[in-house]
Design an enzyme around this catalytic site. Structure first.
Site, PDB file in Angstrom:
ATOM      1  N   HIS A  52     -19.087  -8.543 -13.375  1.00 25.81           N
ATOM      2  CA  HIS A  52     -19.358  -7.193 -13.218  1.00 25.81           C
ATOM      3  C   HIS A  52     -17.859  -6.363 -13.216  1.00 25.81           C
ATOM      4  O   HIS A  52     -17.055  -7.015 -13.276  1.00 25.81           O
ATOM      5  CB  HIS A  52     -20.358  -6.580 -11.966  1.00 25.81           C
ATOM      6  CG  HIS A  52     -19.703  -7.123 -10.774  1.00 25.81           C
ATOM      7  ND1 HIS A  52     -18.486  -6.825 -10.314  1.00 25.81           N
ATOM      8  CD2 HIS A  52     -20.005  -8.186  -9.701  1.00 25.81           C
ATOM      9  CE1 HIS A  52     -18.201  -7.464  -9.205  1.00 25.81           C
ATOM     10  NE2 HIS A  52     -19.044  -8.342  -8.849  1.00 25.81           N
TER      11      HIS A  52
HETATM   12  P1  TYD Z   1     -22.191  -9.348  -5.591  1.00 25.36           P
HETATM   13  O1  TYD Z   1     -21.127  -8.555  -5.655  1.00 25.36           O
HETATM   14  O2  TYD Z   1     -23.155  -9.164  -6.634  1.00 25.36           O
HETATM   15  O3  TYD Z   1     -21.817 -10.807  -6.000  1.00 25.36           O
HETATM   16  P2  TYD Z   1     -21.056 -11.330  -7.295  1.00 25.36           P
HETATM   17  O4  TYD Z   1     -19.538 -11.608  -6.862  1.00 25.36           O
HETATM   18  O5  TYD Z   1     -21.556 -12.985  -7.758  1.00 25.36           O
HETATM   19  O6  TYD Z   1     -21.248 -10.361  -8.304  1.00 25.36           O
HETATM   20  O7  TYD Z   1     -22.732  -9.620  -4.372  1.00 25.36           O
HETATM   21  C1  TYD Z   1     -23.785 -10.370  -4.015  1.00 25.36           C
HETATM   22  C2  TYD Z   1     -24.795  -9.505  -2.954  1.00 25.36           C
HETATM   23  O8  TYD Z   1     -23.933  -9.439  -1.809  1.00 25.36           O
HETATM   24  C3  TYD Z   1     -25.330  -8.196  -3.415  1.00 25.36           C
HETATM   25  O9  TYD Z   1     -26.610  -8.233  -3.211  1.00 25.36           O
HETATM   26  C4  TYD Z   1     -24.529  -7.540  -2.393  1.00 25.36           C
HETATM   27  C5  TYD Z   1     -24.191  -8.130  -1.359  1.00 25.36           C
HETATM   28  N1  TYD Z   1     -22.709  -7.535  -0.824  1.00 25.36           N
HETATM   29  C6  TYD Z   1     -22.450  -6.926   0.228  1.00 25.36           C
HETATM   30  O10 TYD Z   1     -23.531  -6.559   0.872  1.00 25.36           O
HETATM   31  N2  TYD Z   1     -21.282  -6.660   0.609  1.00 25.36           N
HETATM   32  C7  TYD Z   1     -20.373  -6.956   0.002  1.00 25.36           C
HETATM   33  O11 TYD Z   1     -19.014  -6.706   0.448  1.00 25.36           O
HETATM   34  C8  TYD Z   1     -20.527  -7.858  -1.216  1.00 25.36           C
HETATM   35  C9  TYD Z   1     -19.299  -8.122  -2.189  1.00 25.36           C
HETATM   36  C10 TYD Z   1     -21.591  -8.014  -1.695  1.00 25.36           C
END
Ligand code: TYD
Length: 138
Positions: A52
């Site tokens: 992303h």
């Molecule tokens: P996400 O950023 O989508 O993971 P990736 O690094 O694989 O893209 O985060 C996964 C899940 O964690 C998402 O549902 C939201 C939650 N999340 C939080 O609540 N707070 C945070 O600071 C982060 C990074 C993620």
């Protein structure tokens, strides 16, 4: 922003026979005020994370343990950073697509962010990312 705006930050190291120490401070080694920190661990073999871009959030990513690759993409060029030392941080400005992959067993990724978590700050669709980039909106 382009991939050329990413940089490897060498963190201070205090060598000590009792074990080494490194640190990072706001507006110093980390080039922004940290509003959030999170970490990724227990990644099963072959899994990728973080496909992303962020509209506002800047990051510093550190491989505190083990190794993984961060691939950054500005819509034109891609660059792979191989992180495998706890005293290097990768700075990623906002507006770049980034993916974390090739996690070694027991690797541990620490991330500092410049904004608090906000689902609205994410761009999760690559075509949308390319369009925003082309239109100069990110
Ligand atoms: P996400 O950023 O989508 O993971 P990736 O690094 O694989 O893209 O985060 C996964 C899940 O964690 C998402 O549902 C939201 C939650 N999340 C939080 O609540 N707070 C945070 O600071 C982060 C990074 C993620």
């Amino acid at each position: 922003m382009t991939i050329e705006n990413c940089s490897i930050i060498e963190l201070p190291r205090f060598f000590d026979p009792r074990g080494n120490l490194s640190f990072a401070e706001n507006n110093a080694q980390v080039p922004f005020v940290i509003k959030r920190t999170y970490w990724i661990y227990d990644v099963p073999g072959g899994e990728d994370r973080g496909g992303h871009a962020f509209k506002e959030n800047q990051e510093v990513v550190i491989a505190l343990s083990g190794a993984f690759d961060v691939v950054v993409d500005d819509g034109v060029h891609q660059k792979k950073f191989e992180l495998n030392r706890s005293y290097y941080g990768l700075y990623i400005p906002a507006g770049l697509w980034r993916t974390m992959e090739n996690f070694s067993t027991n690797s541990f990724a620490l991330e500092f962010g410049s904004v608090k978590y906000s689902a609205e700050d994410y761009i999760r669709d690559y075509d949308e990312f390319l369009k925003l980039k082309k239109d100069g909106k990110i």
